[in-house]
Design a protein around this motif. Structure first.
Motif, PDB file in Angstrom:
ATOM      1  N   MET A  12       0.825  -1.208   0.000  1.00 20.86           N
ATOM      2  CA  MET A  12       0.000   0.000   0.000  1.00 20.86           C
ATOM      3  C   MET A  12       0.861   1.262   0.000  1.00 20.86           C
ATOM      4  SD  MET A  12      -3.113  -0.829  -0.234  1.00 20.86           S
ATOM      5  CE  MET A  12      -3.829   0.732   0.158  1.00 20.86           C
ATOM      6  N   ILE A  13       1.903   1.275   0.789  1.00 18.67           N
ATOM      7  CA  ILE A  13       2.765   2.453   0.862  1.00 18.67           C
ATOM      8  C   ILE A  13       3.485   2.671  -0.455  1.00 18.67           C
ATOM      9  CG2 ILE A  13       4.836   3.380   1.980  1.00 18.67           C
ATOM     10  CD1 ILE A  13       3.821   2.042   4.571  1.00 18.67           C
ATOM     11  N   MET A  14       3.994   1.618  -1.046  1.00 15.86           N
ATOM     12  CA  MET A  14       4.698   1.755  -2.327  1.00 15.86           C
ATOM     13  C   MET A  14       3.741   2.197  -3.435  1.00 15.86           C
ATOM     14  SD  MET A  14       7.729   1.306  -1.553  1.00 15.86           S
ATOM     15  CE  MET A  14       8.559   1.133  -3.099  1.00 15.86           C
ATOM     16  N   SER A  15       2.537   1.669  -3.449  1.00 18.18           N
ATOM     17  CA  SER A  15       1.574   2.093  -4.466  1.00 18.18           C
ATOM     18  C   SER A  15       1.154   3.546  -4.253  1.00 18.18           C
ATOM     19  CB  SER A  15       0.364   1.168  -4.475  1.00 18.18           C
ATOM     20  OG  SER A  15      -0.312   1.250  -3.256  1.00 18.18           O
ATOM     21  N   LEU A  20       1.305   9.114  -6.128  1.00 21.18           N
ATOM     22  CA  LEU A  20       1.646  10.516  -5.875  1.00 21.18           C
ATOM     23  C   LEU A  20       2.675  11.025  -6.873  1.00 21.18           C
ATOM     24  CD1 LEU A  20       1.790  10.716  -1.996  1.00 21.18           C
ATOM     25  CD2 LEU A  20       0.204  11.860  -3.518  1.00 21.18           C
ATOM     26  N   PHE A  21       3.637  10.198  -7.199  1.00 20.47           N
ATOM     27  CA  PHE A  21       4.643  10.602  -8.182  1.00 20.47           C
ATOM     28  C   PHE A  21       3.997  10.845  -9.545  1.00 20.47           C
ATOM     29  CE2 PHE A  21       7.720   9.425 -11.462  1.00 20.47           C
ATOM     30  CZ  PHE A  21       8.705  10.355 -11.192  1.00 20.47           C
ATOM     31  N   ILE A  22       3.113   9.988  -9.947  1.00 19.90           N
ATOM     32  CA  ILE A  22       2.437  10.140 -11.244  1.00 19.90           C
ATOM     33  C   ILE A  22       1.563  11.395 -11.243  1.00 19.90           C
ATOM     34  CG2 ILE A  22       0.685   9.115 -12.750  1.00 19.90           C
ATOM     35  CD1 ILE A  22       1.829   6.375 -11.948  1.00 19.90           C
ATOM     36  N   ILE A  23       0.865  11.646 -10.162  1.00 16.93           N
ATOM     37  CA  ILE A  23       0.002  12.834 -10.092  1.00 16.93           C
ATOM     38  C   ILE A  23       0.835  14.104 -10.192  1.00 16.93           C
ATOM     39  CG2 ILE A  23      -1.470  14.172  -8.527  1.00 16.93           C
ATOM     40  CD1 ILE A  23      -2.661  11.496  -7.623  1.00 16.93           C
ATOM     41  N   PHE A  24       1.966  14.148  -9.462  1.00 19.66           N
ATOM     42  CA  PHE A  24       2.808  15.336  -9.529  1.00 19.66           C
ATOM     43  C   PHE A  24       3.429  15.515 -10.902  1.00 19.66           C
ATOM     44  CE2 PHE A  24       2.798  15.266  -4.843  1.00 19.66           C
ATOM     45  CZ  PHE A  24       2.504  16.601  -4.629  1.00 19.66           C
ATOM     46  N   GLN A  25       3.796  14.427 -11.541  1.00 23.65           N
ATOM     47  CA  GLN A  25       4.350  14.535 -12.877  1.00 23.65           C
ATOM     48  C   GLN A  25       3.305  15.062 -13.862  1.00 23.65           C
ATOM     49  OE1 GLN A  25       7.484  14.049 -13.961  1.00 23.65           O
ATOM     50  NE2 GLN A  25       8.033  13.854 -11.814  1.00 23.65           N
ATOM     51  N   LEU A  26       2.095  14.627 -13.732  1.00 20.84           N
ATOM     52  CA  LEU A  26       1.040  15.119 -14.616  1.00 20.84           C
ATOM     53  C   LEU A  26       0.742  16.592 -14.364  1.00 20.84           C
ATOM     54  CD1 LEU A  26      -1.447  12.120 -14.576  1.00 20.84           C
ATOM     55  CD2 LEU A  26      -0.061  12.896 -16.496  1.00 20.84           C
ATOM     56  N   LYS A  27       0.775  17.004 -13.121  1.00 26.51           N
ATOM     57  CA  LYS A  27       0.532  18.416 -12.811  1.00 26.51           C
ATOM     58  C   LYS A  27       1.661  19.296 -13.352  1.00 26.51           C
ATOM     59  CE  LYS A  27      -2.443  18.581  -8.844  1.00 26.51           C
ATOM     60  NZ  LYS A  27      -3.259  19.613  -9.412  1.00 26.51           N
ATOM     61  N   ILE A  28       2.883  18.845 -13.195  1.00 21.33           N
ATOM     62  CA  ILE A  28       4.018  19.633 -13.665  1.00 21.33           C
ATOM     63  C   ILE A  28       4.058  19.686 -15.187  1.00 21.33           C
ATOM     64  CG2 ILE A  28       6.550  19.631 -13.793  1.00 21.33           C
ATOM     65  CD1 ILE A  28       6.561  18.694 -10.899  1.00 21.33           C
ATOM     66  N   SER A  29       3.673  18.609 -15.832  1.00 18.03           N
ATOM     67  CA  SER A  29       3.744  18.577 -17.292  1.00 18.03           C
ATOM     68  C   SER A  29       2.724  19.510 -17.950  1.00 18.03           C
ATOM     69  CB  SER A  29       3.535  17.143 -17.796  1.00 18.03           C
ATOM     70  OG  SER A  29       2.208  16.734 -17.560  1.00 18.03           O
ATOM     71  N   LYS A  30       1.713  19.932 -17.226  1.00 18.25           N
ATOM     72  CA  LYS A  30       0.703  20.830 -17.800  1.00 18.25           C
ATOM     73  C   LYS A  30       1.115  22.294 -17.767  1.00 18.25           C
ATOM     74  CE  LYS A  30      -3.243  17.875 -16.974  1.00 18.25           C
ATOM     75  NZ  LYS A  30      -4.540  17.712 -16.317  1.00 18.25           N
ATOM     76  N   HIS A  31       2.206  22.611 -17.086  1.00 18.70           N
ATOM     77  CA  HIS A  31       2.672  23.986 -17.009  1.00 18.70           C
ATOM     78  C   HIS A  31       3.438  24.363 -18.263  1.00 18.70           C
ATOM     79  CE1 HIS A  31       1.526  25.042 -12.935  1.00 18.70           C
ATOM     80  NE2 HIS A  31       1.853  23.827 -12.583  1.00 18.70           N
ATOM     81  N   ASN A  32       3.239  25.599 -18.685  1.00 19.63           N
ATOM     82  CA  ASN A  32       3.995  26.124 -19.821  1.00 19.63           C
ATOM     83  C   ASN A  32       5.150  26.963 -19.298  1.00 19.63           C
ATOM     84  OD1 ASN A  32       2.282  24.987 -21.722  1.00 19.63           O
ATOM     85  ND2 ASN A  32       0.862  26.703 -21.572  1.00 19.63           N
ATOM     86  N   PHE A  33       6.352  26.530 -19.625  1.00 22.29           N
ATOM     87  CA  PHE A  33       7.537  27.261 -19.210  1.00 22.29           C
ATOM     88  C   PHE A  33       8.125  27.965 -20.418  1.00 22.29           C
ATOM     89  CE2 PHE A  33       7.288  23.769 -16.142  1.00 22.29           C
ATOM     90  CZ  PHE A  33       7.293  24.493 -14.962  1.00 22.29           C
ATOM     91  N   TYR A  34       8.563  29.196 -20.215  1.00 23.83           N
ATOM     92  CA  TYR A  34       9.170  29.939 -21.300  1.00 23.83           C
ATOM     93  C   TYR A  34      10.560  29.399 -21.589  1.00 23.83           C
ATOM     94  CZ  TYR A  34       5.415  33.263 -20.573  1.00 23.83           C
ATOM     95  OH  TYR A  34       4.195  33.842 -20.460  1.00 23.83           O
ATOM     96  N   ILE A  35      10.887  29.275 -22.867  1.00 25.65           N
ATOM     97  CA  ILE A  35      12.202  28.750 -23.233  1.00 25.65           C
ATOM     98  C   ILE A  35      13.266  29.807 -22.996  1.00 25.65           C
ATOM     99  CG2 ILE A  35      13.578  27.850 -25.149  1.00 25.65           C
ATOM    100  CD1 ILE A  35      10.936  26.761 -26.315  1.00 25.65           C
ATOM    101  N   ASN A  36      13.058  31.007 -23.519  1.00 29.35           N
ATOM    102  CA  ASN A  36      14.006  32.091 -23.340  1.00 29.35           C
ATOM    103  C   ASN A  36      13.293  33.286 -22.715  1.00 29.35           C
ATOM    104  OD1 ASN A  36      16.227  30.776 -24.508  1.00 29.35           O
ATOM    105  ND2 ASN A  36      15.521  31.314 -26.560  1.00 29.35           N
ATOM    106  N   PRO A  37      13.341  33.398 -21.423  1.00 28.44           N
ATOM    107  CA  PRO A  37      12.684  34.557 -20.805  1.00 28.44           C
ATOM    108  C   PRO A  37      13.460  35.835 -21.125  1.00 28.44           C
ATOM    109  CG  PRO A  37      13.835  33.268 -19.145  1.00 28.44           C
ATOM    110  CD  PRO A  37      13.933  32.509 -20.440  1.00 28.44           C
TER     111      PRO A  37
END
Length: 66
Positions: A12-15, A20-37
């Protein structure tokens, strides 16, 4: 009195960590980051303060040259 069965806790703990890792990765992947600010050059305005217009300065006695 029955004994507590802890054999499934590790699974249960490992799952939970995996989910949680998958959820955070999905949340981070939806952000748009500027390539050259671009650097914005903001011109700061100098404000005259009352103590800058005076010609005298107050020194502590320990800071006086000896």
């Amino acid at each position: 009195m029955p004994q507590l069965d802890t054999s499934t806790w590790l699974t249960m703990i490992m799952s939970m960590f995996l989910v949680l890792f998958i959820i955070f990765q999905l949340k981070i992947s939806k952000h748009n980051f500027y390539i050259n600010p671009e650097i914005l050059l903001t011109k700061t305005q100098k404000q005259n303060t009352p103590w800058e217009t005076k010609w005298t300065k107050i020194y502590l006695p320990l800071l006086l040259p000896q």
